[in-house]
Design an enzyme around this catalytic site. Structure first.
Site, short mmCIF file in Angstrom:
data_model
loop_
_atom_site.label_atom_id
_atom_site.label_comp_id
_atom_site.label_asym_id
_atom_site.label_seq_id
_atom_site.Cartn_x
_atom_site.Cartn_y
_atom_site.Cartn_z
N THR A 284 -6.20 -0.84 8.41
CA THR A 284 -5.88 0.13 9.46
C THR A 284 -7.12 0.54 10.24
O THR A 284 -8.25 0.44 9.73
CB THR A 284 -5.25 1.38 8.80
OG1 THR A 284 -5.24 2.46 9.72
CG2 THR A 284 -6.05 1.84 7.58
N ASP A 285 -6.90 1.03 11.47
CA ASP A 285 -8.02 1.58 12.24
C ASP A 285 -8.50 2.93 11.68
O ASP A 285 -9.57 3.41 12.05
CB ASP A 285 -7.63 1.72 13.73
CG ASP A 285 -6.46 2.67 13.98
OD1 ASP A 285 -5.87 3.19 13.01
OD2 ASP A 285 -6.14 2.89 15.17
N GLU A 286 -7.70 3.53 10.79
CA GLU A 286 -8.05 4.87 10.31
C GLU A 286 -9.32 4.87 9.46
O GLU A 286 -9.94 5.92 9.25
CB GLU A 286 -6.88 5.49 9.54
CG GLU A 286 -5.63 5.51 10.40
CD GLU A 286 -4.50 6.38 9.89
OE1 GLU A 286 -4.75 7.31 9.11
OE2 GLU A 286 -3.36 6.13 10.30
N LYS B 203 -7.93 3.02 1.84
CA LYS B 203 -7.89 1.75 2.58
C LYS B 203 -9.31 1.25 2.83
O LYS B 203 -9.59 0.05 2.74
CB LYS B 203 -7.14 1.92 3.91
CG LYS B 203 -5.65 2.14 3.79
CD LYS B 203 -4.88 0.98 3.17
CE LYS B 203 -4.81 -0.23 4.06
NZ LYS B 203 -3.98 -1.30 3.44
N ALA C 233 0.85 -1.20 0.00
CA ALA C 233 0.00 0.00 0.00
C ALA C 233 0.88 1.24 0.00
O ALA C 233 2.05 1.18 0.36
CB ALA C 233 -0.89 0.01 1.25
N TYR D 117 -5.71 8.77 2.29
CA TYR D 117 -5.16 7.45 2.65
C TYR D 117 -6.24 6.56 3.23
O TYR D 117 -6.45 5.43 2.76
CB TYR D 117 -4.01 7.63 3.66
CG TYR D 117 -3.64 6.34 4.38
CD1 TYR D 117 -3.11 5.26 3.70
CD2 TYR D 117 -3.85 6.21 5.77
CE1 TYR D 117 -2.79 4.06 4.37
CE2 TYR D 117 -3.54 5.03 6.43
CZ TYR D 117 -3.02 3.96 5.73
OH TYR D 117 -2.71 2.79 6.38
N ARG E 238 -1.94 19.28 10.41
CA ARG E 238 -2.29 18.51 9.19
C ARG E 238 -3.74 18.83 8.83
O ARG E 238 -4.61 18.80 9.71
CB ARG E 238 -2.12 17.03 9.52
CG ARG E 238 -2.64 16.07 8.50
CD ARG E 238 -2.60 14.64 9.01
NE ARG E 238 -1.28 14.06 8.98
CZ ARG E 238 -0.96 12.86 9.51
NH1 ARG E 238 -1.87 12.16 10.13
NH2 ARG E 238 0.27 12.40 9.42
P1 NAD Z 1 5.15 0.96 4.08
O1 NAD Z 1 4.78 2.21 3.34
O2 NAD Z 1 6.32 0.97 4.99
O3 NAD Z 1 5.41 -0.23 3.04
C1 NAD Z 1 4.58 -0.46 1.94
C2 NAD Z 1 5.30 -1.42 1.00
O4 NAD Z 1 4.43 -1.68 -0.11
C3 NAD Z 1 6.60 -0.88 0.44
O5 NAD Z 1 7.59 -1.88 0.49
C4 NAD Z 1 6.25 -0.54 -1.01
O6 NAD Z 1 7.35 -0.66 -1.89
C5 NAD Z 1 5.19 -1.57 -1.31
N1 NAD Z 1 4.28 -1.16 -2.40
C6 NAD Z 1 3.68 0.05 -2.58
N2 NAD Z 1 2.93 0.05 -3.69
C7 NAD Z 1 3.00 -1.21 -4.20
C8 NAD Z 1 2.43 -1.84 -5.34
N3 NAD Z 1 1.62 -1.17 -6.16
N4 NAD Z 1 2.74 -3.14 -5.58
C9 NAD Z 1 3.60 -3.82 -4.76
N5 NAD Z 1 4.17 -3.25 -3.69
C10 NAD Z 1 3.88 -1.97 -3.39
O7 NAD Z 1 3.82 0.53 4.84
P2 NAD Z 1 3.66 -0.24 6.23
O8 NAD Z 1 3.67 0.73 7.32
O9 NAD Z 1 4.58 -1.39 6.26
O10 NAD Z 1 2.16 -0.76 6.08
C11 NAD Z 1 1.87 -2.03 5.51
C12 NAD Z 1 0.37 -2.23 5.48
O11 NAD Z 1 -0.16 -2.12 6.81
C13 NAD Z 1 -0.36 -1.16 4.65
O12 NAD Z 1 -1.41 -1.79 3.97
C14 NAD Z 1 -0.92 -0.20 5.71
O13 NAD Z 1 -2.09 0.42 5.26
C15 NAD Z 1 -1.18 -1.15 6.85
N6 NAD Z 1 -1.12 -0.56 8.20
C16 NAD Z 1 -0.04 0.20 8.57
C17 NAD Z 1 0.03 0.71 9.87
C18 NAD Z 1 1.21 1.52 10.34
O14 NAD Z 1 1.17 2.05 11.45
N7 NAD Z 1 2.29 1.61 9.59
C19 NAD Z 1 -1.01 0.45 10.77
C20 NAD Z 1 -2.10 -0.33 10.35
C21 NAD Z 1 -2.13 -0.83 9.06
P1 TYD Z 2 1.93 9.26 11.51
O1 TYD Z 2 3.13 8.56 12.07
O2 TYD Z 2 2.04 9.97 10.20
O3 TYD Z 2 0.73 8.21 11.51
P2 TYD Z 2 -0.86 8.45 11.22
O4 TYD Z 2 -1.08 9.80 10.65
O5 TYD Z 2 -1.14 7.35 10.25
O6 TYD Z 2 -1.51 8.27 12.56
O7 TYD Z 2 1.46 10.33 12.59
C1 TYD Z 2 1.13 9.95 13.91
C2 TYD Z 2 0.60 11.18 14.61
O8 TYD Z 2 1.68 12.12 14.73
C3 TYD Z 2 -0.49 11.88 13.82
O9 TYD Z 2 -1.45 12.42 14.75
C4 TYD Z 2 0.24 13.02 13.12
C5 TYD Z 2 1.36 13.37 14.09
N1 TYD Z 2 2.60 13.87 13.47
C6 TYD Z 2 3.20 15.03 13.97
O10 TYD Z 2 2.71 15.64 14.94
N2 TYD Z 2 4.36 15.46 13.39
C7 TYD Z 2 4.91 14.83 12.33
O11 TYD Z 2 5.97 15.31 11.80
C8 TYD Z 2 4.30 13.63 11.83
C9 TYD Z 2 4.90 12.88 10.67
C10 TYD Z 2 3.15 13.17 12.44
#
Ligand code: NAD
Ligand code: TYD
Length: 353
Positions: free
Chosen positions: A133-135, A163, A82, A159, A291
């Site tokens: 995601t919970d978002e 999702k 993603a 985003y 934001r």
């Molecule tokens: P990330 O951005 O670190 O990694 C995403 C990966 O997907 C990357 O390696 C990227 O190269 C790959 N990618 C992007 N577009 C692609 C495509 N079209 N085809 C194949 N690969 C592709 O993301 P993450 O934080 O590891 O999140 C992974 C999943 O978990 C996502 O679906 C995200 O929505 C979900 N998620 C993330 C969080 C969080 O806090 N990071 C929380 C809940 C859910």
């Molecule tokens: P983030 O790590 O981008 O995750 P998400 O927006 O998916 O929750 O941000 C976590 C929280 O931190 C969110 O409320 C936005 C805030 N934030 C800042 O205050 N400063 C920053 O530079 C960033 C990247 C996020």
């Protein structure tokens, strides 16, 4: 047996692949587009491990995906791929629609064509696990109860809307075509290999460089934080025992205001890397413009996965964040590798000079 993991060179996917291969001999085919967020260096320890095959490609490329399914005949797909950063989705939503919505659609269609090529028993055992995601549930007021699996979807950012759309497609492909799908909706992750555009790794990275620590708005937005290894164990458990067609909320029972997260990191860095007398890392905290459409609070009710599948997180925020800060101190070479020119362009665009 084989797993097809998509997005397994990103933050959570790579942690999942690394953890999986510690505990299992089952091979993984890892399909990743290697966008700015995908980093093969994270998987360097698997370079000569026959159990791991990294394929650079797009989940939306049906020919490629069909070919991989026919060649490797996986017993499950775990879809991590993603575009994942809210701020980037505000600057440029198109890529989010392409990968998160159209990409998931193409993947589901490939699975729909693949399933009838399996035997009856293989079809019964097959799973498509969609990582979400919970978002998607939108935002909460401070007194609201946490999100449950039946909270209506109300996404607020490009985003989370993308999702949510993908979650709906996954649900519909189950109800209409009988695809054996599982969906997990998880709160904010943190831990090793987290790209320093997200709050926690950004703050650690900037603090070590003596740069401002940008806190959006009043810093009182609340997130639930889960150590990434706990998310990986939840996914393994849902894959093993989740009921097809169901969704599972995954969370850490760790709600924290952003400003408190930033102060906790500063406190740990003061312990691990004390500054010269009289200075504290928290002196670098800088409140910046909020934001657009910033969700105030996310909170997860993770009782269902505990009750039905017996999963609970192993780490608290205090134990997880300590390990995370230590990991960044010990792995500065990885951080240098990912904070290349493209990363610097993003930082100057988002935060100005
Ligand atoms: P990330 O951005 O670190 O990694 C995403 C990966 O997907 C990357 O390696 C990227 O190269 C790959 N990618 C992007 N577009 C692609 C495509 N079209 N085809 C194949 N690969 C592709 O993301 P993450 O934080 O590891 O999140 C992974 C999943 O978990 C996502 O679906 C995200 O929505 C979900 N998620 C993330 C969080 C969080 O806090 N990071 C929380 C809940 C859910
Ligand atoms: P983030 O790590 O981008 O995750 P998400 O927006 O998916 O929750 O941000 C976590 C929280 O931190 C969110 O409320 C936005 C805030 N934030 C800042 O205050 N400063 C920053 O530079 C960033 C990247 C996020």
């Amino acid at each position: 047996m084989t797993l097809l993991v998509t997005g397994g060179a990103g933050f959570i996917g790579a942690n999942f692949v690394l953890d999986w291969l510690v505990g299992s001999q089952e091979p993984i085919v890892n399909l990743d587009k290697l966008t700015y967020a995908g980093n093969p260096d994270t998987l360097i320890s698997l370079q000569s491990d026959a159990r791991h095959t990294l394929v650079q490609g797009d989940i939306g490329d049906s020919r490629l995906v069909d070919g991989l399914l026919a060649q490797y005949r996986p017993r499950a797909i775990i879809n991590f791929a993603a575009e994942s950063h809210v701020d980037r989705s505000i600057h440029g939503p198109a890529e989010f629609m392409q990968t998160n919505v159209i990409g998931t659609f193409n993947l589901l269609e490939s699975v729909r064509a693949y399933l009838p090529t399996l035997s009856g028993a293989e079809q019964d055992a097959f799973r498509f696990l969609h990582v979400s995601t919970d978002e998607v549930y939108g935002t909460l007021e401070s007194e609201d109860p946490p999100f449950t699996e039946v909270t209506p979807y109300a996404p607020n950012s490009p985003y989370s809307a993308s999702k949510a759309a993908s979650d709906h497609l996954v649900r519909a492909w189950h109800h209409t075509y009988g695809l054996p799908v599982l969906t997990t909706n998880c709160s904010n992750n943190y831990g090793p290999y987290h790209f320093p555009e997200k709050l926690i790794p950004l703050v650690i990275h900037n603090a070590l460089a003596g740069k401002p620590l940008p806190v959006y708005g009043d810093g009182m937005q609340v997130r639930d934080w889960l150590y990434v290894k706990d998310h990986c164990s939840a996914i393994r458990r849902v894959l093993e025992a989740g009921k097809p067609g169901e969704t599972y909320n995954v969370g850490g029972w760790n709600e924290r205001a952003n400003i408190d997260v930033v102060k906790t990191i500063c406190g740990l860095l003061d312990q691990f890397r004390p500054l010269p007398q009289g200075s504290l890392h928290s002196d670098l905290i800088t409140f910046v413009k909020d934001r657009p459409g910033h969700d105030r609070r996310y909170a997860i009710d993770a009782r269902r996965i505990e009750r039905e599948l017996g999963w609970r997180p192993a780490d608290t925020f205090e134990t997880g964040i300590r390990k995370t800060v230590q990991w960044y101190l010990d792995n500065q070479a990885w951080v240098q590798g990912v904070t290349s020119g493209a990363y610097r362009n993003w930082v100057s665009r988002q935060y100005g000079a």
